[in-house]
Design a protein around this motif. Structure first.
Motif, mmCIF file in Angstrom:
data_model
loop_
_atom_site.group_PDB
_atom_site.id
_atom_site.type_symbol
_atom_site.label_atom_id
_atom_site.label_comp_id
_atom_site.label_asym_id
_atom_site.label_seq_id
_atom_site.Cartn_x
_atom_site.Cartn_y
_atom_site.Cartn_z
ATOM 1 N N LEU A 119 13.280 2.654 -5.124
ATOM 2 C CA LEU A 119 13.376 1.234 -5.219
ATOM 3 C C LEU A 119 13.845 0.523 -3.997
ATOM 4 O O LEU A 119 14.696 0.991 -3.360
ATOM 5 C CB LEU A 119 13.890 0.837 -6.512
ATOM 6 N N CYS A 138 1.486 9.923 -6.581
ATOM 7 C CA CYS A 138 1.803 8.875 -7.343
ATOM 8 C C CYS A 138 0.984 7.657 -7.265
ATOM 9 O O CYS A 138 0.880 6.808 -8.662
ATOM 10 C CB CYS A 138 3.347 8.333 -7.230
ATOM 11 N N TYR A 139 0.448 7.491 -6.166
ATOM 12 C CA TYR A 139 -0.622 6.147 -6.115
ATOM 13 C C TYR A 139 -1.474 6.347 -4.969
ATOM 14 O O TYR A 139 -1.156 6.843 -3.968
ATOM 15 C CB TYR A 139 0.594 4.831 -6.224
ATOM 16 N N SER A 152 1.776 -7.158 -2.844
ATOM 17 C CA SER A 152 1.014 -6.643 -4.240
ATOM 18 C C SER A 152 1.096 -5.202 -4.253
ATOM 19 O O SER A 152 1.461 -4.514 -5.262
ATOM 20 C CB SER A 152 -0.328 -7.376 -4.210
ATOM 21 N N LYS A 155 4.386 -3.613 -4.809
ATOM 22 C CA LYS A 155 4.976 -3.724 -6.219
ATOM 23 C C LYS A 155 4.149 -2.582 -6.913
ATOM 24 O O LYS A 155 4.605 -2.054 -7.840
ATOM 25 C CB LYS A 155 4.353 -5.109 -6.757
ATOM 26 N N GLU A 156 2.729 -2.468 -6.709
ATOM 27 C CA GLU A 156 1.958 -1.301 -7.487
ATOM 28 C C GLU A 156 2.606 0.066 -7.119
ATOM 29 O O GLU A 156 2.841 0.831 -8.103
ATOM 30 C CB GLU A 156 0.433 -1.260 -7.047
ATOM 31 N N GLU A 158 5.921 0.526 -6.242
ATOM 32 C CA GLU A 158 7.093 0.827 -6.926
ATOM 33 C C GLU A 158 6.906 1.040 -8.533
ATOM 34 O O GLU A 158 7.873 1.676 -8.986
ATOM 35 C CB GLU A 158 8.008 -0.554 -6.656
ATOM 36 N N GLU A 159 5.978 0.531 -8.957
ATOM 37 C CA GLU A 159 5.876 0.637 -10.606
ATOM 38 C C GLU A 159 5.313 2.006 -10.689
ATOM 39 O O GLU A 159 5.570 2.505 -11.817
ATOM 40 C CB GLU A 159 4.833 -0.508 -11.075
ATOM 41 N N ASN A 160 4.645 2.714 -9.716
ATOM 42 C CA ASN A 160 3.989 3.866 -9.908
ATOM 43 C C ASN A 160 4.420 5.123 -9.431
ATOM 44 O O ASN A 160 4.278 6.223 -9.875
ATOM 45 C CB ASN A 160 2.575 4.108 -9.616
ATOM 46 N N CYS A 161 5.528 4.756 -8.547
ATOM 47 C CA CYS A 161 6.327 5.904 -7.953
ATOM 48 C C CYS A 161 7.449 6.034 -8.123
ATOM 49 O O CYS A 161 8.480 6.677 -7.319
ATOM 50 C CB CYS A 161 5.635 5.807 -6.367
ATOM 51 N N ARG A 162 8.209 5.434 -9.204
ATOM 52 C CA ARG A 162 9.680 5.608 -9.300
ATOM 53 C C ARG A 162 10.085 6.501 -10.531
ATOM 54 O O ARG A 162 11.378 6.607 -10.672
ATOM 55 C CB ARG A 162 10.243 4.087 -9.841
ATOM 56 N N ASP A 163 9.168 7.071 -11.233
ATOM 57 C CA ASP A 163 9.568 8.068 -12.186
ATOM 58 C C ASP A 163 10.109 9.386 -11.790
ATOM 59 O O ASP A 163 9.490 10.275 -11.532
ATOM 60 C CB ASP A 163 8.660 8.217 -13.189
#
Length: 191
Positions: A119, A138-139, A152, A155-156, A158-163
């Motif tokens: 993050l 991851c994306y 943008s 943000k995508e 960070e949402e898809n590659c943080r797990d």
């Protein structure tokens, strides 16, 4: 001006070769380092600033490099504007990776194997106008032309590659399946 690494030992550049067509130039005048298809044995080479203190653009493609650390990026200097690390083997972008490179306006990480992005990894990059992140695990995406598209995309990512749990589980599953397959194949040969 053509530059080649002629000696690389223990990740450190020891010697470079240049193009004699430019006798009035030296390695200190190099502003762009480019390497394609030279295998660096999974490690990021060191000492770039020693040989190329004016370097503003850095590109290693197909270098077979699997790790990139904050200290690796810091070694390239704060004046760095362009960073292309496409077609390598990266899986993780660690926290603070680009903190020492605030002037980056172009980053390409196309076709790596990125599964996890810490993050805020892009937070220090207020000048970033082009971000290539296509064909990662991851994306996949690319943004250019303006800052809002880049924000943008970040943000995508960070949402898809943080797990991180998903990343660790993927590593565990991959290792298990390879081991199982190898054991099964071995059993066929010994029976």
């Amino acid at each position: 001006m053509w530059i080649g690494i002629s000696s690389l030992e223990d990740r450190e550049i020891k010697r470079v070769n240049g193009d004699s067509r430019y006798p009035h130039k030296s390695y200190y005048d190099v502003w762009w380092f480019y390497s394609s298809s030279i295998r660096f044995n999974n490690s990021f080479p060191q000492n770039f600033k020693k040989f190329f203190p004016k370097m503003e653009a850095f590109q290693i493609n197909y270098g077979n490099i699997s790790t990139l650390t904050k200290s690796d990026m810091a070694s390239l200097g704060s004046q760095l504007k362009s960073f292309d690390f496409s077609f390598n083997e990266l899986e993780v972008l660690e926290e603070g990776l680009f903190d020492e490179n605030p002037n980056l306006d172009y980053i390409s990480l196309l076709r790596n194997k990125i599964k996890f992005v810490a993050l805020g990894v892009f937070d220090s990059l207020s000048e970033l106008k082009i971000l290539g992140f296509s064909s990662n695990y991851c994306y996949s995406g690319i943004a250019y032309d303006n800052r809002s598209k880049v924000l943008s995309l970040i943000k995508e990512i960070e949402e898809n590659c943080r797990d991180f749990e998903k990343f660790k589980n993927h590593q565990r599953t991959t290792t298990t399946s390879i081991t199982t397959t190898t054991t099964e194949n071995w059993n066929q040969f010994i029976t």
